[in-house]
Design a protein around this motif. Structure first.
Motif, mmCIF file in Angstrom:
data_model
loop_
_atom_site.group_PDB
_atom_site.id
_atom_site.type_symbol
_atom_site.label_atom_id
_atom_site.label_comp_id
_atom_site.label_asym_id
_atom_site.label_seq_id
_atom_site.Cartn_x
_atom_site.Cartn_y
_atom_site.Cartn_z
ATOM 1 N N HIS A 205 131.291 61.526 30.098
ATOM 2 C CA HIS A 205 131.545 60.531 31.144
ATOM 3 C C HIS A 205 130.227 59.985 31.706
ATOM 4 O O HIS A 205 130.069 58.775 31.893
ATOM 5 C CB HIS A 205 132.383 61.166 32.249
ATOM 6 N N LYS A 206 129.275 60.859 31.953
ATOM 7 C CA LYS A 206 127.973 60.445 32.459
ATOM 8 C C LYS A 206 127.237 59.582 31.441
ATOM 9 O O LYS A 206 126.589 58.592 31.805
ATOM 10 C CB LYS A 206 127.123 61.666 32.819
ATOM 11 N N THR A 207 127.334 59.944 30.164
ATOM 12 C CA THR A 207 126.675 59.172 29.113
ATOM 13 C C THR A 207 127.247 57.766 29.023
ATOM 14 O O THR A 207 126.507 56.781 28.913
ATOM 15 C CB THR A 207 126.821 59.887 27.755
ATOM 16 N N VAL A 208 128.574 57.656 29.088
ATOM 17 C CA VAL A 208 129.221 56.348 29.032
ATOM 18 C C VAL A 208 128.829 55.513 30.243
ATOM 19 O O VAL A 208 128.512 54.324 30.112
ATOM 20 C CB VAL A 208 130.756 56.500 28.936
ATOM 21 N N ASP B 212 128.630 41.286 24.233
ATOM 22 C CA ASP B 212 128.234 42.338 25.174
ATOM 23 C C ASP B 212 129.323 42.581 26.215
ATOM 24 O O ASP B 212 129.558 43.716 26.628
ATOM 25 C CB ASP B 212 126.926 41.990 25.864
ATOM 26 N N ARG B 213 129.984 41.511 26.648
ATOM 27 C CA ARG B 213 131.069 41.657 27.619
ATOM 28 C C ARG B 213 132.217 42.461 27.025
ATOM 29 O O ARG B 213 132.795 43.323 27.680
ATOM 30 C CB ARG B 213 131.559 40.281 28.071
ATOM 31 N N ARG B 214 132.535 42.188 25.772
ATOM 32 C CA ARG B 214 133.600 42.922 25.097
ATOM 33 C C ARG B 214 133.237 44.406 24.983
ATOM 34 O O ARG B 214 134.060 45.290 25.192
ATOM 35 C CB ARG B 214 133.845 42.324 23.715
ATOM 36 N N TYR B 215 131.955 44.682 24.658
ATOM 37 C CA TYR B 215 131.499 46.068 24.563
ATOM 38 C C TYR B 215 131.530 46.746 25.933
ATOM 39 O O TYR B 215 131.910 47.912 26.043
ATOM 40 C CB TYR B 215 130.088 46.107 23.967
ATOM 41 N N ALA B 216 131.169 46.010 26.976
ATOM 42 C CA ALA B 216 131.209 46.563 28.335
ATOM 43 C C ALA B 216 132.637 46.923 28.726
ATOM 44 O O ALA B 216 132.880 47.974 29.332
ATOM 45 C CB ALA B 216 130.616 45.568 29.328
ATOM 46 N N VAL B 217 133.586 46.071 28.365
ATOM 47 C CA VAL B 217 134.999 46.351 28.676
ATOM 48 C C VAL B 217 135.481 47.579 27.911
ATOM 49 O O VAL B 217 136.179 48.436 28.470
ATOM 50 C CB VAL B 217 135.875 45.114 28.371
ATOM 51 N N SER B 218 135.080 47.700 26.641
ATOM 52 C CA SER B 218 135.514 48.877 25.879
ATOM 53 C C SER B 218 134.881 50.152 26.428
ATOM 54 O O SER B 218 135.532 51.201 26.475
ATOM 55 C CB SER B 218 135.199 48.708 24.394
ATOM 56 N N LEU B 219 133.618 50.084 26.861
ATOM 57 C CA LEU B 219 132.996 51.245 27.505
ATOM 58 C C LEU B 219 133.728 51.613 28.784
ATOM 59 O O LEU B 219 133.944 52.792 29.074
ATOM 60 C CB LEU B 219 131.530 50.957 27.830
ATOM 61 N N ASN B 220 134.105 50.606 29.546
ATOM 62 C CA ASN B 220 134.815 50.827 30.797
ATOM 63 C C ASN B 220 136.163 51.500 30.548
ATOM 64 O O ASN B 220 136.532 52.464 31.233
ATOM 65 C CB ASN B 220 135.006 49.494 31.510
ATOM 66 N N ARG B 221 136.899 51.007 29.566
ATOM 67 C CA ARG B 221 138.193 51.608 29.233
ATOM 68 C C ARG B 221 138.039 53.059 28.779
ATOM 69 O O ARG B 221 138.795 53.929 29.192
ATOM 70 C CB ARG B 221 138.879 50.810 28.128
ATOM 71 N N TYR B 222 137.051 53.287 27.914
ATOM 72 C CA TYR B 222 136.814 54.639 27.414
ATOM 73 C C TYR B 222 136.449 55.573 28.564
ATOM 74 O O TYR B 222 136.945 56.701 28.651
ATOM 75 C CB TYR B 222 135.715 54.619 26.361
ATOM 76 N N GLY B 223 135.590 55.093 29.469
ATOM 77 C CA GLY B 223 135.210 55.900 30.629
ATOM 78 C C GLY B 223 136.393 56.239 31.511
ATOM 79 O O GLY B 223 136.505 57.351 32.032
ATOM 80 N N LEU B 224 137.311 55.282 31.681
ATOM 81 C CA LEU B 224 138.511 55.547 32.485
ATOM 82 C C LEU B 224 139.404 56.584 31.811
ATOM 83 O O LEU B 224 139.971 57.463 32.483
ATOM 84 C CB LEU B 224 139.286 54.256 32.718
ATOM 85 N N LYS B 225 139.543 56.502 30.490
ATOM 86 C CA LYS B 225 140.365 57.487 29.772
ATOM 87 C C LYS B 225 139.763 58.883 29.878
ATOM 88 O O LYS B 225 140.487 59.858 30.102
ATOM 89 C CB LYS B 225 140.504 57.083 28.307
ATOM 90 N N VAL B 226 138.453 58.963 29.726
ATOM 91 C CA VAL B 226 137.787 60.263 29.859
ATOM 92 C C VAL B 226 137.968 60.792 31.279
ATOM 93 O O VAL B 226 138.228 61.980 31.483
ATOM 94 C CB VAL B 226 136.290 60.159 29.481
ATOM 95 N N GLY B 227 137.873 59.913 32.266
ATOM 96 C CA GLY B 227 138.074 60.319 33.659
ATOM 97 C C GLY B 227 139.472 60.850 33.914
ATOM 98 O O GLY B 227 139.654 61.823 34.647
ATOM 99 N N GLU B 228 140.467 60.223 33.289
ATOM 100 C CA GLU B 228 141.848 60.713 33.442
ATOM 101 C C GLU B 228 142.009 62.096 32.820
ATOM 102 O O GLU B 228 142.668 62.973 33.396
ATOM 103 C CB GLU B 228 142.817 59.732 32.788
ATOM 104 N N ILE B 229 141.401 62.303 31.664
ATOM 105 C CA ILE B 229 141.478 63.620 31.013
ATOM 106 C C ILE B 229 140.780 64.663 31.875
ATOM 107 O O ILE B 229 141.277 65.788 32.025
ATOM 108 C CB ILE B 229 140.867 63.559 29.597
#
Length: 98
Positions: free
Chosen positions: A20-23, A66-83
């Motif tokens: 999560h910190k890395t993302v 870059d915006r698309r990559y930022a959104v995918s990082l954001n989504r991944y970070g949210l999923k990791v946060g939920e876990i």
């Protein structure tokens, strides 16, 4: 029968926190466009409305890829946060196997 399940959950939780910190660090560096000082400030900032509005404003300045990559990082970070939240609840409940 005693198991090592809580210990395994705790080590998995620690690994997820590192992920999560890395993302979050990579996201901060991406939206700051390589400006290390701004990236460090964004990474260390508390998550509040001012922080969100600043991040959104910086995201708007990115190019499409870059915006698309930022959104995918954001989504991944949210999923990791939920876990992380789910595992934290399991550890607080004191999971035991019979």
């Amino acid at each position: 029968m005693r198991t090592n399940l809580p210990r395994h959950l705790a080590s998995a939780l620690a690994a997820l926190w590192i992920e999560h910190k890395t993302v979050r660090r990579e996201y901060s560096l991406l939206i700051s466009r390589g400006n290390r000082k701004l990236a460090r400030r964004l990474y260390r900032a508390r998550v509040n409305n001012a922080h969100f509005s600043e991040c959104i404003e910086l995201e708007r300045k990115l190019n499409k890829a870059d915006r698309r990559y930022a959104v995918s990082l954001n989504r991944y970070g949210l999923k990791v946060g939920e876990i992380i939240d789910e595992m934290d609840q399991l550890l607080k409940l004191g999971v035991r196997r019979k």
